[in-house]
Design a protein around this motif. Structure first.
Motif, PDB file in Angstrom:
ATOM      1  N   ASP A   1       0.819  -1.220   0.000  1.00 14.38           N
ATOM      2  CA  ASP A   1       0.000   0.000   0.000  1.00 14.38           C
ATOM      3  C   ASP A   1       0.851   1.267   0.000  1.00 14.38           C
ATOM      4  N   ASP A   2       2.004   1.212   0.658  1.00 15.81           N
ATOM      5  CA  ASP A   2       2.837   2.408   0.780  1.00 15.81           C
ATOM      6  C   ASP A   2       3.406   2.872  -0.556  1.00 15.81           C
ATOM      7  N   LEU A   3       3.388   2.001  -1.560  1.00 18.98           N
ATOM      8  CA  LEU A   3       3.983   2.360  -2.849  1.00 18.98           C
ATOM      9  C   LEU A   3       3.035   3.160  -3.736  1.00 18.98           C
ATOM     10  N   GLY A   4       1.743   3.049  -3.471  1.00 19.26           N
ATOM     11  CA  GLY A   4       0.782   3.775  -4.284  1.00 19.26           C
ATOM     12  C   GLY A   4       0.658   3.252  -5.706  1.00 19.26           C
ATOM     13  N   LEU A   5       0.975   1.984  -5.917  1.00 14.37           N
ATOM     14  CA  LEU A   5       0.899   1.378  -7.245  1.00 14.37           C
ATOM     15  C   LEU A   5      -0.220   0.348  -7.312  1.00 14.37           C
ATOM     16  N   ASP A   6      -0.800   0.173  -8.500  1.00 14.48           N
ATOM     17  CA  ASP A   6      -1.684  -0.961  -8.713  1.00 14.48           C
ATOM     18  C   ASP A   6      -0.868  -2.239  -8.558  1.00 14.48           C
ATOM     19  N   VAL A   7      -1.425  -3.219  -7.837  1.00 15.44           N
ATOM     20  CA  VAL A   7      -0.752  -4.504  -7.633  1.00 15.44           C
ATOM     21  C   VAL A   7      -1.492  -5.559  -8.455  1.00 15.44           C
ATOM     22  N   LEU A   8      -0.765  -6.221  -9.334  1.00 13.56           N
ATOM     23  CA  LEU A   8      -1.351  -7.144 -10.291  1.00 13.56           C
ATOM     24  C   LEU A   8      -0.914  -8.567  -9.966  1.00 13.56           C
ATOM     25  N   PRO A   9      -1.804  -9.409  -9.466  1.00 14.70           N
ATOM     26  CA  PRO A   9      -1.425 -10.807  -9.242  1.00 14.70           C
ATOM     27  C   PRO A   9      -1.400 -11.580 -10.559  1.00 14.70           C
ATOM     28  N   ASP A  10      -0.657 -12.684 -10.564  1.00 15.36           N
ATOM     29  CA  ASP A  10      -0.715 -13.578 -11.715  1.00 15.36           C
ATOM     30  C   ASP A  10      -2.152 -14.052 -11.904  1.00 15.36           C
ATOM     31  N   SER A  11      -2.569 -14.158 -13.150  1.00 15.99           N
ATOM     32  CA  SER A  11      -3.891 -14.722 -13.439  1.00 15.99           C
ATOM     33  C   SER A  11      -3.805 -16.221 -13.703  1.00 15.99           C
ATOM     34  N   VAL A  12      -2.591 -16.770 -13.623  1.00 13.80           N
ATOM     35  CA  VAL A  12      -2.337 -18.182 -13.865  1.00 13.80           C
ATOM     36  C   VAL A  12      -1.847 -18.796 -12.558  1.00 13.80           C
ATOM     37  N   ALA A  13      -2.382 -19.955 -12.197  1.00  7.64           N
ATOM     38  CA  ALA A  13      -2.060 -20.584 -10.912  1.00  7.64           C
ATOM     39  C   ALA A  13      -0.669 -21.206 -10.915  1.00  7.64           C
ATOM     40  N   ASP A  14      -0.157 -21.474  -9.707  1.00  4.97           N
ATOM     41  CA  ASP A  14       1.054 -22.282  -9.487  1.00  4.97           C
ATOM     42  C   ASP A  14       2.350 -21.595  -9.912  1.00  4.97           C
ATOM     43  N   HIS A  15       2.385 -20.294  -9.936  1.00  2.00           N
ATOM     44  CA  HIS A  15       3.624 -19.547 -10.178  1.00  2.00           C
ATOM     45  C   HIS A  15       4.381 -20.062 -11.405  1.00  2.00           C
ATOM     46  N   PRO A  16       3.796 -19.908 -12.586  1.00  2.00           N
ATOM     47  CA  PRO A  16       4.451 -20.457 -13.782  1.00  2.00           C
ATOM     48  C   PRO A  16       5.641 -19.655 -14.280  1.00  2.00           C
ATOM     49  N   GLY A  17       6.000 -18.570 -13.609  1.00  2.00           N
ATOM     50  CA  GLY A  17       7.187 -17.835 -14.014  1.00  2.00           C
ATOM     51  C   GLY A  17       6.891 -16.449 -14.538  1.00  2.00           C
ATOM     52  N   PRO A  18       7.931 -15.781 -15.064  1.00  2.00           N
ATOM     53  CA  PRO A  18       7.772 -14.373 -15.438  1.00  2.00           C
ATOM     54  C   PRO A  18       6.768 -14.126 -16.548  1.00  2.00           C
ATOM     55  N   LEU A  19       6.516 -15.093 -17.415  1.00  2.00           N
ATOM     56  CA  LEU A  19       5.520 -14.865 -18.465  1.00  2.00           C
ATOM     57  C   LEU A  19       4.142 -14.586 -17.873  1.00  2.00           C
ATOM     58  N   ALA A  20       3.853 -15.178 -16.722  1.00  2.00           N
ATOM     59  CA  ALA A  20       2.565 -14.898 -16.072  1.00  2.00           C
ATOM     60  C   ALA A  20       2.500 -13.449 -15.612  1.00  2.00           C
TER      61      ALA A  20
END
Length: 204
Positions: A59-78
């Motif tokens: 919250d302190d950064l004031g940025l939109d936070v975007l979670p991966d939309s793909v499960a299981d942490h598939p890597g940077p492409l997510a």
């Protein structure tokens, strides 16, 4: 080419650092992530953070936070896909990505990526440096078109995980950056890396 929006990729699990948010580690009294924001924000038309877990911790950064939309942490492409989806909502044509654990990347990252893509007529440009005669790609640092987001979504769903495999299918080019005292894309993965990063700050 219009100014892209920026997406900082912090969706990894930081296993070699013992978990947690590597970007919050202090480097010269300043969190690494703060250094990354300071370098990328002046180069882009807007900025967001790709991260998983509780977004309130940022919250302190004031940025939109975007979670991966793909499960299981598939890597940077997510993370790239999450950024492209966000950029589409912003009406942007491109994103530029940067890693949250790389505090020294070039302050001309965005224009150099744009120039490489424009000169080659390529949709994607990735950062690279030279180690002697060998070119080393840094594919987490790239210029990506929003127009390819559905292609990327399908590729991830089909099991593609390596950035260079997907970008290679689309004729990605490299923007080559100079190496002076150290590689500007040096990233902090381990406690030893953090110590080295401090030594880079201290060197003349």
């Amino acid at each position: 080419m219009r100014a892209p929006v920026g997406v900082i990729l912090a969706g990894g699990q930081a296993r070699r650092m013992g978990g947690g948010d590597k970007g919050r580690l202090p480097l010269g009294g300043v969190p690494i992530l703060t250094r990354v924001i300071a370098r990328l924000e002046p180069q882009v038309a807007g900025l967001a953070l790709n991260a998983n877990g509780d977004p309130d911790r940022f919250d302190d950064l004031g940025l939109d936070v975007l979670p991966d939309s793909v499960a299981d942490h598939p890597g940077p492409l997510a993370g790239v896909l999450a950024g492209l989806d966000w950029a589409a909502e912003q009406g942007a044509d491109h994103i530029v990505t940067a890693a949250a654990d790389t505090p020294f990347f070039p302050c001309d990252l965005v224009p150099m990526l744009q120039l490489a893509a424009e000169r080659a007529g390529a949709p994607i440009a990735l950062a690279a440096t030279m180690e002697g005669t060998r070119q080393v790609r840094h594919p987490v640092f790239g210029l990506w078109p929003v127009a390819l987001r559905e292609d990327l979504r399908l590729a991830i769903a089909a099991g593609t995980r390596k950035v260079v495999i997907w970008t290679g299918r689309h004729g990605a080019v490299e923007a080559v950056f100079p190496v002076e005292r150290f590689d500007p894309f040096f990233n902090v993965n381990t406690p030893d890396d953090l110590a080295r990063a401090h030594s880079f700050l201290d060197a003349p």
